[in-house]
Design an enzyme around this catalytic site. Structure first.
Site, PDB file in Angstrom:
ATOM      1  N   THR A   5       3.208  -0.885   8.400  1.00 48.29           N
ATOM      2  CA  THR A   5       4.045  -1.222   9.554  1.00 48.29           C
ATOM      3  C   THR A   5       3.191  -1.469  10.794  1.00 48.29           C
ATOM      4  O   THR A   5       3.447  -2.409  11.555  1.00 48.29           O
ATOM      5  CB  THR A   5       5.073  -0.101   9.816  1.00 48.29           C
TER       6      THR A   5
ATOM      7  N   GLY B 209       0.850  -1.186   0.000  1.00 46.97           N
ATOM      8  CA  GLY B 209       0.000   0.000   0.000  1.00 46.97           C
ATOM      9  C   GLY B 209       0.881   1.229   0.000  1.00 46.97           C
ATOM     10  O   GLY B 209       2.079   1.146   0.280  1.00 46.97           O
ATOM     11  N   PRO B 210       0.317   2.382  -0.326  1.00 47.76           N
ATOM     12  CA  PRO B 210       1.112   3.608  -0.360  1.00 47.76           C
ATOM     13  C   PRO B 210       1.599   4.031   1.025  1.00 47.76           C
ATOM     14  O   PRO B 210       1.133   3.522   2.048  1.00 47.76           O
ATOM     15  CB  PRO B 210       0.167   4.643  -0.965  1.00 47.76           C
TER      16      PRO B 210
ATOM     17  N   GLY C 284       1.935   5.616   4.448  1.00 46.94           N
ATOM     18  CA  GLY C 284       0.936   6.073   5.407  1.00 46.94           C
ATOM     19  C   GLY C 284      -0.336   5.249   5.443  1.00 46.94           C
ATOM     20  O   GLY C 284      -1.257   5.567   6.190  1.00 46.94           O
ATOM     21  N   ALA C 285      -0.402   4.158   4.670  1.00 49.83           N
ATOM     22  CA  ALA C 285      -1.618   3.330   4.646  1.00 49.83           C
ATOM     23  C   ALA C 285      -1.764   2.470   5.897  1.00 49.83           C
ATOM     24  O   ALA C 285      -2.854   2.002   6.198  1.00 49.83           O
ATOM     25  CB  ALA C 285      -1.640   2.455   3.393  1.00 49.83           C
ATOM     26  N   GLY C 286      -0.660   2.232   6.620  1.00 52.82           N
ATOM     27  CA  GLY C 286      -0.728   1.438   7.844  1.00 52.82           C
ATOM     28  C   GLY C 286      -0.023   0.098   7.770  1.00 52.82           C
ATOM     29  O   GLY C 286      -0.291  -0.790   8.587  1.00 52.82           O
TER      30      GLY C 286
ATOM     31  N   SER D  81       6.197  -1.671  -2.305  1.00 53.35           N
ATOM     32  CA  SER D  81       6.199  -2.415  -3.575  1.00 53.35           C
ATOM     33  C   SER D  81       5.190  -1.819  -4.562  1.00 53.35           C
ATOM     34  O   SER D  81       4.161  -2.399  -4.838  1.00 53.35           O
ATOM     35  CB  SER D  81       5.965  -3.916  -3.360  1.00 53.35           C
TER      36      SER D  81
END
Length: 173
Positions: free
Chosen positions: A16, A9-10, A12-14, A83
């Site tokens: 981690t 995901g881009p 800041g998508a969550g 990715s």
């Protein structure tokens, strides 16, 4: 019984946040687990590597190799990496025998508000060019095993959804 959960995901998508919470839950369930965080690998192995398409491909190939090696040795491996290119994720799917792709969808305004690394702030000021998910390329997956909208779910709900999907796919029992 090991496999790879590839979280994409881009920025800041969550990714981690989900990876760490999922790792904790799977460890509580008694599974051997390892998290491969894209930023962590990059900073330790090649901190001067840039973000061109070629450099991202090289970085992702290294992550794929490490993930497959861990998985072959009985460790559930959670990969948390942007990715951004479909071809990179297709390569991962081809190389890793037991593979589950989780796409984190999250509206731009939510990612800008979260901005855990301050990247959107810098990009909006023009200090960073081609930030993935803003003005940089992010090719959404065509057929991930799971799509989660992280703006609508709690982290616990996301973890539960991933575990349920892994059980449905006979990756977890």
């Amino acid at each position: 019984m090991s496999f790879v959960i590839w979280i994409t995901g881009p920025s800041g998508a969550g990714k981690t946040t989900l990876a760490n919470a999922l790792c904790k839950k799977l460890e509580e369930m008694g599974y051997p687990v390892e998290v491969l965080d894209g930023d962590g690998i990059r900073s330790k192995l090649y901190p001067d590597l840039g973000f061109s398409k070629e450099e991202r491909e090289m970085h992702n190939r290294v992550v794929v190799h490490i993930a497959e090696t861990l998985s072959k040795n009985g460790i559930i491996t959670i990969v948390s990496v942007i990715s951004p290119y479909k071809s990179l994720r297709e390569y991962a799917r081809k190389e890793i025998k037991k593979f589950m792709e989780v796409y984190l969808r999250c509206p731009l305004e939510v990612r800008i508000k979260r901005d855990p690394k301050g990247l959107y702030k810098k990009a909006l000021k023009g200090e960073i060019k081609e930030l993935t998910g803003l003005d940089g390329v992010y090719e959404e997956p065509d057929n991930p095993e799971l799509i989660l909208d992280t703006s609508l779910m709690s982290v616990d709900e996301e973890v539960k959804a991933v575990i349920e999907k892994a059980k449905e796919l006979n990756l977890l029992f």
